[in-house]
Design a protein around this motif. Structure first.
Motif, PDB file in Angstrom:
ATOM      1  N   TYR A  33       0.769  -1.140   0.079  1.00  0.00           N
ATOM      2  CA  TYR A  33       0.022   0.084   0.064  1.00  0.00           C
ATOM      3  C   TYR A  33       0.937   1.338   0.057  1.00  0.00           C
ATOM      4  O   TYR A  33       0.262   2.422  -0.043  1.00  0.00           O
ATOM      5  N   VAL A 189      -9.180 -13.659  -9.023  1.00  0.00           N
ATOM      6  CA  VAL A 189      -8.732 -14.053  -7.602  1.00  0.00           C
ATOM      7  C   VAL A 189     -10.099 -14.748  -7.089  1.00  0.00           C
ATOM      8  O   VAL A 189     -11.223 -14.586  -7.310  1.00  0.00           O
ATOM      9  N   ILE A 212      -6.837 -17.306  -2.485  1.00  0.00           N
ATOM     10  CA  ILE A 212      -6.421 -16.765  -1.138  1.00  0.00           C
ATOM     11  C   ILE A 212      -7.263 -17.774  -0.347  1.00  0.00           C
ATOM     12  O   ILE A 212      -8.575 -17.448  -0.360  1.00  0.00           O
TER      13      ILE A 212
HETATM   14  O1  KIV Z   1      -7.951  -6.304  -0.748  1.00  0.00           O
HETATM   15  C1  KIV Z   1      -7.296  -7.212  -0.885  1.00  0.00           C
HETATM   16  O2  KIV Z   1      -6.187  -7.505  -0.114  1.00  0.00           O
HETATM   17  C2  KIV Z   1      -7.547  -8.473  -1.803  1.00  0.00           C
HETATM   18  C3  KIV Z   1      -7.010  -9.657  -1.324  1.00  0.00           C
HETATM   19  C4  KIV Z   1      -7.650 -10.322  -0.103  1.00  0.00           C
HETATM   20  C5  KIV Z   1      -7.173 -10.580  -2.759  1.00  0.00           C
HETATM   21  O3  KIV Z   1      -8.569  -8.477  -2.272  1.00  0.00           O
END
Ligand code: KIV
Length: 273
Positions: A33, A189, A212
């Motif tokens: 991020y 995903v 995930i």
């Molecule tokens: O926002 C996120 O981190 C995600 C992942 C869990 C795939 O969408």
């Protein structure tokens, strides 16, 4: 085949992910991020960096992903892109930026691409949002889909439990995955669904399926960086493997710093001008 690709400095593209699936090479993906973390993760050789809307939880301390705004996602996206040379950078479209109608969705996607310089976007949903998906793809913006547990719909389901455990939900998921592939998404995903179902989908689709909590048969895996680094606490789903205990490491470092400041040990002669 090398275990990871830190020595291969070519930029990862959506096409290269497709080739990786074809030759059976697993795709590695983590969230980031901010600039510093993105630089570390990219230099380690990760294939895909997701600027996830999980920033809402991890960065801002919100309980869900819903509050994060388009402006905030763009801020995170820009910061990450500045730190990345090799990985494919995907930015999540936040809740409310694409569900209204396809025109609004396209405008949001264009803002993300123009302002962050990321490579592509990700959004949650299947048939319900297909018009938006088509419109964004028509503008030349690559899309990664997201099915199974969709955290932006938490208020509809009321729980983060495993999805698609019954026949009806599993069939809908398979159908949504096919719809997204046919529309032209470059990857999908799958979050927190039975491993058997994920295997079936990964074998059915030609595009990469990143899991995930969806088992080992997916074409790649994604985790939230702060979870796998052991920075976050109180979140221990079965699928989460912790690769470090950064919470303890950072806590100890801060305590040592406090001790040194209080005792006058820091700064010493060589740490001043
Ligand atoms: O926002 C996120 O981190 C995600 C992942 C869990 C795939 O969408």
């Amino acid at each position: 085949m090398s275990i990871h690709n830190a020595e291969d400095s070519r930029k990862v593209t959506t096409h290269r992910l497709y080739e990786m699936k074809q030759r059976g090479e697993k795709i590695s993906m983590l969230t980031a991020y901010d600039f510093t973390m993105a630089t570390i993760v990219d230099q380690a050789g990760i294939d895909v960096i997701l600027v996830g809307d999980s920033a809402s939880n991890v960065m801002a301390g919100n309980v869900t992903t819903l509050p994060i705004t388009l402006d905030q996602m763009i801020y995170h996206g820009k910061s990450v892109v500045r730190g990345v040379k090799r990985a494919l950078v995907v930015v999540d479209m936040p809740f409310g930026s694409y569900q209204g109608n396809s025109k609004e969705a396209l405008a949001s996607a264009i803002r993300i691409m123009k302002e962050t310089h990321a490579d592509c976007i990700k959004l949650e949903g299947g048939a319900e949002i297909i018009e938006s998906v088509q419109r964004i793809l028509c503008a030349g913006i690559p899309i990664m889909g997201h099915l199974g547990l969709m955290p932006q719909s938490i208020n509809k389901y009321g729980t983060y439990s495993v999805r698609a455990q019954d026949e009806q939900e599993a069939e809908k998921l398979i159908s949504d995955a096919k719809i997204l592939e046919q529309a032209g998404c470059f990857a999908i995903v799958l979050e927190k669904i039975p491993a058997k179902l994920a295997k079936r989908i990964a074998e059915t689709l030609t595009i990469p399926v990143i899991g995930i909590g969806a088992g080992g048969s997916c074409d790649g895996q994604v985790l939230v960086l702060h979870d796998m680094m052991g920075m976050t606490q109180g979140f221990s789903p079965r699928f989460l493997r912790r690769y470090a205990d950064m919470n303890a490491i950072m806590n100890n470092a801060v305590q040592d710093y406090i001790k040194d400041v209080k005792s006058g040990d820091f700064p010493n002669e060589s740490e001043q001008y």
